[in-house]
Design an enzyme around this catalytic site. Sequence first.
Site, short mmCIF file in Angstrom:
data_model
loop_
_atom_site.label_atom_id
_atom_site.label_comp_id
_atom_site.label_asym_id
_atom_site.label_seq_id
_atom_site.Cartn_x
_atom_site.Cartn_y
_atom_site.Cartn_z
N HIS A 217 47.47 -35.76 54.11
CA HIS A 217 48.88 -35.68 54.47
C HIS A 217 49.55 -36.61 53.47
O HIS A 217 50.69 -37.05 53.95
CB HIS A 217 48.96 -36.47 55.87
CG HIS A 217 48.38 -35.73 56.98
ND1 HIS A 217 47.59 -35.99 57.99
CD2 HIS A 217 48.56 -34.19 57.29
CE1 HIS A 217 47.11 -34.89 58.85
NE2 HIS A 217 47.62 -34.03 58.26
N HIS A 218 49.16 -36.98 52.36
CA HIS A 218 49.87 -37.63 51.39
C HIS A 218 51.02 -37.16 50.97
O HIS A 218 52.04 -37.74 50.60
CB HIS A 218 48.99 -38.21 50.31
CG HIS A 218 48.85 -36.95 49.03
ND1 HIS A 218 48.13 -36.07 49.40
CD2 HIS A 218 49.42 -36.75 47.70
CE1 HIS A 218 48.19 -35.23 48.46
NE2 HIS A 218 49.03 -35.74 47.45
N ARG A 219 51.16 -35.90 51.19
CA ARG A 219 52.29 -35.01 50.83
C ARG A 219 52.73 -34.07 52.02
O ARG A 219 51.51 -33.48 52.34
CB ARG A 219 52.25 -34.21 49.63
CG ARG A 219 52.30 -34.92 48.24
CD ARG A 219 53.80 -35.11 47.76
NE ARG A 219 53.73 -35.72 46.51
CZ ARG A 219 53.81 -37.04 46.33
NH1 ARG A 219 53.91 -37.66 47.30
NH2 ARG A 219 53.78 -37.66 45.03
N LYS B 109 49.21 -27.41 52.85
CA LYS B 109 49.08 -25.93 52.33
C LYS B 109 47.79 -25.46 52.22
O LYS B 109 46.90 -26.05 51.41
CB LYS B 109 50.14 -25.95 51.32
CG LYS B 109 50.55 -24.79 50.61
CD LYS B 109 51.65 -24.00 51.30
CE LYS B 109 52.03 -22.65 50.78
NZ LYS B 109 50.93 -21.75 51.57
N LYS C 217 43.90 -29.09 44.04
CA LYS C 217 44.61 -28.05 43.30
C LYS C 217 46.10 -28.42 43.34
O LYS C 217 46.81 -28.11 42.16
CB LYS C 217 44.58 -26.51 44.06
CG LYS C 217 44.51 -25.57 43.63
CD LYS C 217 43.94 -24.32 44.40
CE LYS C 217 42.77 -24.18 45.05
NZ LYS C 217 42.58 -22.86 45.63
N ASP D 19 50.79 -30.09 40.25
CA ASP D 19 52.23 -30.65 40.59
C ASP D 19 52.87 -29.72 41.67
O ASP D 19 54.21 -29.50 41.77
CB ASP D 19 52.97 -30.92 39.43
CG ASP D 19 52.87 -32.19 38.66
OD1 ASP D 19 52.22 -33.18 38.99
OD2 ASP D 19 52.61 -32.07 37.31
N LYS E 277 43.37 -25.56 55.20
CA LYS E 277 42.84 -24.57 54.93
C LYS E 277 42.41 -24.13 56.40
O LYS E 277 42.18 -25.02 57.28
CB LYS E 277 41.46 -24.43 54.29
CG LYS E 277 40.85 -23.26 53.68
CD LYS E 277 41.98 -22.83 52.39
CE LYS E 277 41.51 -21.58 51.54
NZ LYS E 277 41.96 -21.69 50.13
N SER F 158 53.17 -19.67 45.82
CA SER F 158 53.34 -19.83 47.22
C SER F 158 54.46 -21.09 47.31
O SER F 158 55.35 -20.86 48.30
CB SER F 158 52.04 -20.36 48.10
OG SER F 158 51.38 -19.09 48.61
N1 GLU Z 1 44.32 -19.09 49.43
C1 GLU Z 1 44.88 -19.53 48.36
C2 GLU Z 1 44.06 -20.70 47.59
O1 GLU Z 1 42.79 -20.86 48.05
C3 GLU Z 1 46.34 -19.68 48.16
C4 GLU Z 1 46.81 -20.83 49.15
C5 GLU Z 1 48.33 -20.92 49.30
O2 GLU Z 1 49.13 -20.19 48.48
O3 GLU Z 1 48.88 -21.78 50.10
O4 GLU Z 1 44.52 -21.14 46.74
#
Ligand code: GLU
Length: 492
Positions: free
Chosen positions: A85-87, A91, A115, A120, A127, A383
Site C-alpha cells: 500500500h505504499h502507493r 493494481k 514491476k 515508475d 493480484k 493500464s
Molecule cells: N496482468 C498484467 C500483469 O501481470 C497487467 C496488470 C495491470 O494491467 O494492472 O502485469
Amino acid sequence: MASEKKAASRASAAKASTNGKVVAAEPTFYETVESNFERAAACVDYPRGLLDQIKVCNSVYMVRFPVRIGNDIQVFTGWRVQHSHHRLPTKGGIRYADHVSEDEVMALAALMTYKCAIVDVPFGGAKGGIKFNPKNYTEEQIERITRRYTMELIRRNCIGPAVDVPAPDYGTGPREMAWIADTYQAVSTGQIDSLACVTGKPLTQGGINGRTQATGRGLYFGVREALSTVEDAKLFGLTPGLDGKRVIVQGLGNVGYWAAKNLQQGGAVIVGIAEYEGGIFDRNGLDVDEVFNHRKSTGSILNFKNAKNYKNGNALLEVECDILVPAALENQINASNAANIKTRMIAEGANGPVSAGAEQILLKRGIHIIPDAYLNAGGVTVSYFEWLKNLSHVRFGRLGKRADESSYTRIVAAVESLTGKSFSELERKVLVHGADEADYVDSGLEETMIEAYRQVKYAYHSNRKVKDLRTASFVVAIDKVAKSYMELGIFP
Ligand code: GLU
C-alpha cells in the site's frame, strides 16, 4: 535472511521420493519471488525492518462464493492480494485457471509492486484470481462468476479507482473487465470516476487504444533496448540489433502473440512457437499471423506448412536459438530442463517462467535473463494510461491533434514555397499527421521501457554486488519503494 532460511527449510522438507530416488523439490512461486527479493536485499543498505515491510503481502483476502451452474450451486474460491500500500491504488490482473492458488496470487501481487516501481507507475502491487477453468463453462456462467466475484471485492472495499484496480491476466480479457466495470458502476451511482475501477476494458467501455498489444509490444521495446549497442548486446554474447536473431516463443496467447509479431516486424526470425498442444519449428522463419490463423482454423498449432512438429511443446524450449521468450505460465524453465536450454537470452514475457533454481544453473552457464518485473511491465504501463484517461474523461490527443495538423500543414506549405517543389499526397499525409491516442500510448510505452532499462542497466553496472539483471531490477524497485516509505517518515 530469516525468511530465506525458512524458505530453504520448507523446500528441503518437501524433498520427495519417487522410484526410490530423492528429488529436491522446486521452491514454490512465492518462494522464488522471495528469494529473488533477498538476493537484491543483500545488495542494498536499508534496515531489515524496512526490507521486511517491502517484502510482505500487506493483505490477503480469500473469498468463497456460490454461483448457480445449470441446476446446481457451485462454490468457487477466489483471492485478491494487495501486496503493498505504499502507493494507492493497488493494481494488478485477475487470473482464471484451475491451478490458481494463494501462493501463486501472492507471488504475482508481489511482482506487481516491483514491476510498477521499476517502470515508475504510481501504484502498489496486487493480484486476484479464481480457481476454475473458464473453458469448462459457458459465457453466461463466466459472466455470473465474474459479477459475483466483483460483488465480493466491492463488499470488502477491494476495488475502486482510488483503492484497487484489477486488469486482465491469464484466462481473462476485455470481456471480463467490461463485466467488472458494469457491476461496479451499478452499485456506485454518482461516482464520477467509477470507470477507472478496472483497466483493460474494451475501447467502447472506456478502454484505451493499444492496451491489448501493450505487454508484447513493451517486451519488444525492452529486447530491442537490451541489444541496442555493442556493449549491451555483449552481455548476452550477441551482436547488436534484432535483425536475423532466431527467436523461440512459448505461448501464443495475448502476450506471446504480440511479442512474436513485434519482434518479427523488428527484423527477428521467429523459428519456433510452442503451445500446450505441441510446438512447431522452421529455421527459415514462421509468419506469426499465418500461424495464429492456422491454429484458429485447425484448432492446433501442429502441422503448419514446412514446419517440424514437436508433440511435446516444452521440448522446443531446449532447441538452439538466440532469444527464448517464455510467454505462458510460471515455472516453465526449472531444474528439469535448465541445463539443456541453448539460447543466449531469455526474455520473460510471462510472470515467473524461470524458477529460482533454474536461474542459478542458467547464470552459471552464462545465459542472461531480461526479467519479468521489467520486461512484461508494458501491460500495467498502458493500464496506467487507461486509468489516467478515465480520470481525465478525455481521450489523449483530442485537444491537440488538429491544432498540430494545422501547424504542420503551414510548415509543409512554407517548405514547398521556399523550395519550389511539392510533396506527394502520401508524403504530405505522413508529414502533417497529428498524434492521436494510439500514437501517445505507443510513445509513452516506448519511453517507459527505454528509461526503465537504463535504470536497471545502471544498477547492474554500478553496484558491484549485483551479478544479474533480475537482481538489478529488484534493486531498482526496492530503492524506489524504500524511498517512498522513508518520505512518509515511518522509517528512520
Ligand atoms: N496482468 C498484467 C500483469 O501481470 C497487467 C496488470 C495491470 O494491467 O494492472 O502485469
